[in-house]
Each structure stands twice: as structure tokens, then as C-alpha cells.
Design a protein around this motif. Structure first.
Motif, PDB file in Angstrom:
ATOM      1  N   ILE A   1     -35.678   9.329 -76.847  1.00  0.00           N
ATOM      2  CA  ILE A   1     -36.967   9.746 -76.569  1.00  0.00           C
ATOM      3  C   ILE A   1     -37.179   9.721 -75.122  1.00  0.00           C
ATOM      4  CG2 ILE A   1     -39.179   9.784 -77.049  1.00  0.00           C
ATOM      5  CD1 ILE A   1     -38.795   8.668 -79.803  1.00  0.00           C
ATOM      6  N   SER A   2     -37.420  10.698 -74.394  1.00  0.00           N
ATOM      7  CA  SER A   2     -37.959  10.649 -73.092  1.00  0.00           C
ATOM      8  C   SER A   2     -39.306  11.136 -72.903  1.00  0.00           C
ATOM      9  CB  SER A   2     -36.797  11.442 -72.103  1.00  0.00           C
ATOM     10  OG  SER A   2     -35.530  10.480 -72.118  1.00  0.00           O
ATOM     11  N   ARG A   3     -40.041  10.637 -72.092  1.00  0.00           N
ATOM     12  CA  ARG A   3     -41.525  11.109 -71.659  1.00  0.00           C
ATOM     13  C   ARG A   3     -41.619  11.435 -70.251  1.00  0.00           C
ATOM     14  NH1 ARG A   3     -42.287   7.144 -75.331  1.00  0.00           N
ATOM     15  NH2 ARG A   3     -43.000   7.815 -77.383  1.00  0.00           N
ATOM     16  N   ILE A   4     -42.403  12.312 -69.827  1.00  0.00           N
ATOM     17  CA  ILE A   4     -42.754  12.413 -68.415  1.00  0.00           C
ATOM     18  C   ILE A   4     -43.980  13.208 -68.275  1.00  0.00           C
ATOM     19  CG2 ILE A   4     -41.407  14.529 -67.895  1.00  0.00           C
ATOM     20  CD1 ILE A   4     -40.422  13.243 -65.149  1.00  0.00           C
ATOM     21  N   ARG A   5     -44.844  12.835 -67.401  1.00  0.00           N
ATOM     22  CA  ARG A   5     -46.090  13.558 -66.897  1.00  0.00           C
ATOM     23  C   ARG A   5     -45.879  14.565 -65.866  1.00  0.00           C
ATOM     24  NH1 ARG A   5     -50.635  13.027 -68.863  1.00  0.00           N
ATOM     25  NH2 ARG A   5     -50.335  10.869 -69.967  1.00  0.00           N
ATOM     26  N   ILE A   6     -46.057  15.627 -65.971  1.00  0.00           N
ATOM     27  CA  ILE A   6     -46.132  16.719 -64.748  1.00  0.00           C
ATOM     28  C   ILE A   6     -47.256  17.114 -64.427  1.00  0.00           C
ATOM     29  CG2 ILE A   6     -44.780  18.939 -64.235  1.00  0.00           C
ATOM     30  CD1 ILE A   6     -42.665  18.159 -66.356  1.00  0.00           C
ATOM     31  N   ASN A   7     -47.628  17.024 -63.521  1.00  0.00           N
ATOM     32  CA  ASN A   7     -48.980  17.839 -62.636  1.00  0.00           C
ATOM     33  C   ASN A   7     -49.043  19.237 -62.675  1.00  0.00           C
ATOM     34  OD1 ASN A   7     -50.243  14.925 -62.781  1.00  0.00           O
ATOM     35  ND2 ASN A   7     -48.878  14.721 -60.502  1.00  0.00           N
ATOM     36  N   ALA A   8     -48.910  19.931 -63.893  1.00  0.00           N
ATOM     37  CA  ALA A   8     -49.123  21.233 -63.820  1.00  0.00           C
ATOM     38  C   ALA A   8     -49.531  21.665 -65.273  1.00  0.00           C
ATOM     39  CB  ALA A   8     -47.759  21.852 -63.581  1.00  0.00           C
TER      40      ALA A   8
ATOM     41  N   GLY B   1     -55.425  18.031 -67.371  1.00  0.00           N
ATOM     42  CA  GLY B   1     -55.073  18.813 -66.336  1.00  0.00           C
ATOM     43  C   GLY B   1     -53.390  18.712 -66.099  1.00  0.00           C
ATOM     44  N   SER B   2     -52.919  17.847 -66.908  1.00  0.00           N
ATOM     45  CA  SER B   2     -51.358  17.649 -66.373  1.00  0.00           C
ATOM     46  C   SER B   2     -50.805  17.785 -67.904  1.00  0.00           C
ATOM     47  CB  SER B   2     -50.933  16.460 -65.925  1.00  0.00           C
ATOM     48  OG  SER B   2     -51.583  15.290 -66.881  1.00  0.00           O
ATOM     49  N   THR B   3     -49.433  17.702 -67.870  1.00  0.00           N
ATOM     50  CA  THR B   3     -48.741  17.919 -69.227  1.00  0.00           C
ATOM     51  C   THR B   3     -47.779  16.980 -69.372  1.00  0.00           C
ATOM     52  OG1 THR B   3     -48.666  20.381 -68.720  1.00  0.00           O
ATOM     53  CG2 THR B   3     -46.887  19.509 -70.143  1.00  0.00           C
ATOM     54  N   LEU B   4     -47.998  16.552 -70.752  1.00  0.00           N
ATOM     55  CA  LEU B   4     -47.175  15.164 -71.218  1.00  0.00           C
ATOM     56  C   LEU B   4     -45.975  16.236 -71.876  1.00  0.00           C
ATOM     57  CD1 LEU B   4     -46.333  12.296 -71.342  1.00  0.00           C
ATOM     58  CD2 LEU B   4     -47.718  12.349 -73.594  1.00  0.00           C
ATOM     59  N   LEU B   5     -44.604  15.762 -71.357  1.00  0.00           N
ATOM     60  CA  LEU B   5     -43.547  16.436 -71.670  1.00  0.00           C
ATOM     61  C   LEU B   5     -42.698  15.287 -72.682  1.00  0.00           C
ATOM     62  CD1 LEU B   5     -41.443  18.534 -72.467  1.00  0.00           C
ATOM     63  CD2 LEU B   5     -40.630  18.098 -70.267  1.00  0.00           C
TER      64      LEU B   5
ATOM     65  N   VAL C   1     -32.479  14.855 -64.619  1.00  0.00           N
ATOM     66  CA  VAL C   1     -32.731  16.081 -64.904  1.00  0.00           C
ATOM     67  C   VAL C   1     -34.264  16.154 -65.006  1.00  0.00           C
ATOM     68  CG1 VAL C   1     -32.685  17.636 -66.845  1.00  0.00           C
ATOM     69  CG2 VAL C   1     -30.747  16.298 -66.161  1.00  0.00           C
ATOM     70  N   LEU C   2     -35.044  15.050 -65.462  1.00  0.00           N
ATOM     71  CA  LEU C   2     -36.552  15.251 -65.812  1.00  0.00           C
ATOM     72  C   LEU C   2     -37.116  15.061 -64.331  1.00  0.00           C
ATOM     73  CD1 LEU C   2     -37.394  13.306 -68.999  1.00  0.00           C
ATOM     74  CD2 LEU C   2     -37.013  15.556 -68.577  1.00  0.00           C
ATOM     75  N   GLY C   3     -36.548  14.293 -63.505  1.00  0.00           N
ATOM     76  CA  GLY C   3     -37.089  14.369 -62.127  1.00  0.00           C
ATOM     77  C   GLY C   3     -36.997  15.517 -61.527  1.00  0.00           C
ATOM     78  N   MET C   4     -35.889  16.071 -61.541  1.00  0.00           N
ATOM     79  CA  MET C   4     -35.742  17.621 -60.904  1.00  0.00           C
ATOM     80  C   MET C   4     -36.620  18.643 -61.571  1.00  0.00           C
ATOM     81  SD  MET C   4     -31.660  17.569 -60.076  1.00  0.00           S
ATOM     82  CE  MET C   4     -31.293  18.202 -61.347  1.00  0.00           C
ATOM     83  N   LEU C   5     -37.090  18.519 -62.866  1.00  0.00           N
ATOM     84  CA  LEU C   5     -37.751  19.371 -63.516  1.00  0.00           C
ATOM     85  C   LEU C   5     -39.178  19.107 -62.956  1.00  0.00           C
ATOM     86  CD1 LEU C   5     -38.677  21.265 -65.813  1.00  0.00           C
ATOM     87  CD2 LEU C   5     -38.933  19.372 -67.487  1.00  0.00           C
ATOM     88  N   LYS C   6     -39.579  18.033 -62.895  1.00  0.00           N
ATOM     89  CA  LYS C   6     -41.064  17.659 -62.587  1.00  0.00           C
ATOM     90  C   LYS C   6     -41.111  18.257 -60.840  1.00  0.00           C
ATOM     91  CE  LYS C   6     -43.815  13.489 -61.436  1.00  0.00           C
ATOM     92  NZ  LYS C   6     -45.119  13.801 -61.908  1.00  0.00           N
ATOM     93  N   LYS C   7     -40.265  17.919 -60.035  1.00  0.00           N
ATOM     94  CA  LYS C   7     -40.219  18.307 -59.018  1.00  0.00           C
ATOM     95  C   LYS C   7     -40.176  19.732 -58.664  1.00  0.00           C
ATOM     96  CE  LYS C   7     -37.578  17.580 -54.389  1.00  0.00           C
ATOM     97  NZ  LYS C   7     -36.678  17.117 -53.719  1.00  0.00           N
ATOM     98  N   LEU C   8     -39.404  20.573 -59.455  1.00  0.00           N
ATOM     99  CA  LEU C   8     -39.440  22.026 -59.379  1.00  0.00           C
ATOM    100  C   LEU C   8     -40.722  22.526 -59.859  1.00  0.00           C
ATOM    101  CD1 LEU C   8     -38.029  24.548 -59.425  1.00  0.00           C
ATOM    102  CD2 LEU C   8     -37.438  24.348 -61.748  1.00  0.00           C
ATOM    103  N   VAL C   9     -41.468  21.935 -60.895  1.00  0.00           N
ATOM    104  CA  VAL C   9     -42.632  22.600 -61.587  1.00  0.00           C
ATOM    105  C   VAL C   9     -43.930  22.195 -60.621  1.00  0.00           C
ATOM    106  CG1 VAL C   9     -44.368  22.392 -63.462  1.00  0.00           C
ATOM    107  CG2 VAL C   9     -41.950  22.469 -63.856  1.00  0.00           C
ATOM    108  N   GLU C  10     -43.892  21.028 -60.166  1.00  0.00           N
ATOM    109  CA  GLU C  10     -45.056  20.602 -59.517  1.00  0.00           C
ATOM    110  C   GLU C  10     -45.180  21.416 -58.082  1.00  0.00           C
ATOM    111  OE1 GLU C  10     -45.083  16.401 -59.101  1.00  0.00           O
ATOM    112  OE2 GLU C  10     -46.147  16.321 -61.372  1.00  0.00           O
ATOM    113  N   ALA C  11     -43.774  21.814 -57.543  1.00  0.00           N
ATOM    114  CA  ALA C  11     -43.758  22.247 -56.279  1.00  0.00           C
ATOM    115  C   ALA C  11     -44.086  23.975 -56.175  1.00  0.00           C
ATOM    116  CB  ALA C  11     -42.369  22.448 -55.836  1.00  0.00           C
TER     117      ALA C  11
END
Length: 142
Positions: free
Chosen positions: A5-12, A102-106, A131-141
Motif C-alpha cells: 500500500i502506498s499513499r500520497i496527497r496531491i494538491n489537485a 481541496g486535494s486528492t488522497l491517492l 513513480v508517485l513523486g513524478m505523478l505528483k509533480k506532473l499533476v501539480e504542475a
């Protein structure tokens, strides 16, 4: 069955995260150049293709469940020597999205019954090269 299980919060919004998870052009940007082939229909095929040092690597499976902006679940077979392409050698990937403040928990779950599978839980992937770090960076940009 071991579950990673991996979790990441994305500001989008969940819509933006969903698009990054399902659009082949965006997937290619955060999954190390992988080409995604699928129609995202339940029961349909899914395939990831990547080339590294002149060799083509593929993983394939079936789309098991789709709930737009909430859930993606698919099976996947990752070939390796001595591993037969049969149901018990597939793993299940689930992407679970929830909007919070206002953010997404993935939450990403990998259910893995293959030989040698281990269990791991990661609260977040802040490493920009993961991979998750790159996803977060992509979406937030965007």
C-alpha cells in the motif's frame, strides 16, 4: 495475500489526478516512458509496454473495475523467467482516489500472490524520482 500500500496527497482535484492515471500521454510521463494500451472498459485488456537498452518489456492483464474519479482496478502479469502466464501469477493493482480539503488522497494497493511477494506500507512518496513523486509533480504542475 501480501498487499503493498502506498499513499500520497496531491494538491489537485480528483478529476486532474484521474486524468493523469488514465491518459496514455500523461502515464508515459510519470511511469518511466511506459506506453499504456487500454480502452478502460471493464473486462477489456490493459497493457504496459516499455523499452530499455534496446529490449521491449511488456506487462498485461484485464481491467477489473472502473468508477470514474474514484477507482481503477486491474490485473497484471509481469513476465519473468520461470513464471507461467496463469491467473495465480497475476497481481491486482487498485488506485483509490478521495478528495480531502481541496486535494486528492491517492491510495495504491498491489495485491500480490506471486512467489516471493512481500508486504509493505508507505505513507507517502515524496522522492521526486519515484513513480508517485513524478505523478505528483506532473499533476501539480498542470
Amino acid at each position: 495475500m501480501p498487499t503493498n500500500i502506498s499513499r500520497i496527497r496531491i494538491n489537485a482535484s480528483t478529476e486532474k489526478v484521474w486524468e493523469a492515471l488514465t491518459d496514455p500521454e500523461q502515464v508515459k510521463q510519470w511511469q518511466y516512458g511506459s506506453i499504456l494500451l487500454t480502452d478502460w472498459q471493464e473486462g477489456g485488456e490493459i497493457r504496459f509496454r516499455n523499452e530499455w537498452e534496446g529490449q521491449v518489456f511488456e506487462q498485461w492483464g484485464k481491467v477489473l473495475e472502473i468508477i470514474p474519479h474514484e477507482l481503477i482496478r486491474y490485473s497484471l502479469f509481469a513476465p519473468r523467467p520461470g513464471l507461467e502466464d496463469k491467473p495465480e501469477n497475476y497481481f491486482i493493482m487498485s488506485y483509490i482516489l478521495s478528495e480531502e480539503g481541496g486535494s486528492t488522497l491517492l491510495r495504491i494497493e498491489q495485491e500480490d500472490n506471486r512467489p516471493g511477494a512481500t508486504q509493505e506500507v508507505r505513507e507517502s512518496e515524496e522522492d521526486e524520482q519515484s513513480v508517485l513523486g513524478m505523478l505528483k509533480k506532473l499533476v501539480e504542475a498542470t
